[in-house]
Write an enzyme that holds these catalytic residues in place. Sequence first.
Site, PDB file in Angstrom:
ATOM      1  N   ALA A 177      16.253 195.383  62.275  1.00 29.38           N
ATOM      2  CA  ALA A 177      16.216 196.855  62.207  1.00 29.38           C
ATOM      3  C   ALA A 177      15.151 197.344  61.249  1.00 29.38           C
ATOM      4  O   ALA A 177      14.634 198.453  61.394  1.00 29.38           O
ATOM      5  CB  ALA A 177      17.584 197.381  61.762  1.00 29.38           C
ATOM      6  N   THR A 223      31.602 189.207  56.728  1.00 35.10           N
ATOM      7  CA  THR A 223      32.039 190.534  57.174  1.00 35.10           C
ATOM      8  C   THR A 223      30.871 191.300  57.802  1.00 35.10           C
ATOM      9  O   THR A 223      29.793 191.385  57.221  1.00 35.10           O
ATOM     10  CB  THR A 223      32.576 191.349  55.961  1.00 35.10           C
ATOM     11  N   ASN A 226       2.753 188.991  63.428  1.00 35.68           N
ATOM     12  CA  ASN A 226       2.924 189.994  62.377  1.00 35.68           C
ATOM     13  C   ASN A 226       1.655 190.271  61.577  1.00 35.68           C
ATOM     14  O   ASN A 226       1.514 191.311  60.975  1.00 35.68           O
ATOM     15  CB  ASN A 226       4.062 189.597  61.438  1.00 35.68           C
ATOM     16  N   THR A 285      14.883 186.494  59.793  1.00 36.07           N
ATOM     17  CA  THR A 285      14.820 185.186  59.124  1.00 36.07           C
ATOM     18  C   THR A 285      16.053 184.373  59.489  1.00 36.07           C
ATOM     19  O   THR A 285      15.958 183.193  59.862  1.00 36.07           O
ATOM     20  CB  THR A 285      14.726 185.362  57.590  1.00 36.07           C
ATOM     21  N   GLN A 312       8.188 191.965  65.673  1.00 40.77           N
ATOM     22  CA  GLN A 312       7.120 192.967  65.616  1.00 40.77           C
ATOM     23  C   GLN A 312       6.943 193.691  66.954  1.00 40.77           C
ATOM     24  O   GLN A 312       6.170 194.636  67.036  1.00 40.77           O
ATOM     25  CB  GLN A 312       5.791 192.294  65.227  1.00 40.77           C
ATOM     26  N   CYS A 360       6.042 188.484  52.814  1.00 41.45           N
ATOM     27  CA  CYS A 360       6.844 187.489  52.113  1.00 41.45           C
ATOM     28  C   CYS A 360       5.995 186.337  51.598  1.00 41.45           C
ATOM     29  O   CYS A 360       6.458 185.485  50.860  1.00 41.45           O
ATOM     30  CB  CYS A 360       7.983 186.987  52.996  1.00 41.45           C
TER      31      CYS A 360
END
Length: 389
Positions: free
Chosen positions: A200, A237, A145, A79, A179, A325
């Site tokens: 991932a 970070t 997807n 995203t 995908q 989603c």
Amino acid sequence: MLKSTKKLNKIYLDYASATPMDVNVLKVLTKALKENFANASAIHDMAVKNKKVLDNARKDVARFFDAHSNEIFFTSGSTESNNIVIQNFKNIVTTNIEHASVLEPARLVNTTFVGVETDGIVDPKKIKKALTLETELVSVMCANNEIGTIQPIKEIVKEIRHFNKTNNTKILFHTDATQAVNYLDLNVERLGIDLMSFNAGKIYGPKGIGALYVRRRTPIKKIIFGGDQENGMRAGTENLPAILAFVEALKITEKIKDKEVKRLKKLQEYFIKKLKTLDKNIILNGDIENRLPNNINITIPKIPSDLLVIELSARGVMVSAKSACKSGDEKASHVIQAIRESEQGGSLLNKEVDGSIRFSMGRETTKQDIDYTLKSLSQILSKLKKWYT
Ligand code: PLP
């Protein structure tokens, strides 16, 4: 392999939404959470060590895609990677079946949405037709997807390059490869990709970590402001333990890719053959050949998708009706809508695209799982048919 879904005594057919974490990835993650917590941007010994670990991880990720390490930027996932790309341009050409993280930011600028054909594949000539002297970016996903259709990336890039040469333009090409990483060859050089998003969470790694490939000298600016991490491209970070787990997930994916593609293709063929005998009204959505080996998406006319998902879930089979989603909203899948619209040449009502469900298989899926799913579906259909025919 982590036998998580088997242990839960469920048949999990929603790998396109999320994959369970591979046991070796989990080991790497756990170790790194304990050992690699120091902030890679600090200057003490532990930080400097982690900076080296981070640099090596970036090199590893780059190697999988035939990229250079300074072309890889870690993000929180696809995203964010998609948003970085789309928010950098004002004049875009894309398709009408992209993920929401491309479609939504694209709607805020001057975008041409090229419709896919009835088979869920975009015609490269139609992309070419949509290009103008003002176009800055073309964004087409590698594989969808929802219906798993594989887009002709090489041919699209060829059209863009031809247009650029003829018109002296510098149109760039982005692909959302989320995908595709499990199953397709994603060599950025061979395919001619300028920008690529992946994560991932779909390759048996942790969620919340992904990357963006940016070809050298591609003018991309950051959209998140703060520290100078990721070569000034993405503040925040770095999540080094998740990055190391991401690398491990990529290594495993690469190792077993060919074998998994073959195994899943066989299961997919079996599944489709059996579905056809289950009910003659079942429609298979998307091209049967140019399709991810783990995806089966069908429409059972007149039966609401959510009802099918809930009935299957009650029998221990986990599937989705559309992009996870977007599962909560009332609207029909924009992907199914897109292929039906091109079939009928106009816009459709929600109920006309209802009844579509996605079975997405993965590393733990067996033939027994498919048989049980088919048996459950058959029971559901005979129960619901009384009400919906
Ligand atoms: N793009 C595609 C094609 C996807 O399938 C997904 C997730 O389902 C995303 C983007 C978003 O990925 P993330 O969850 O890493 O933000």
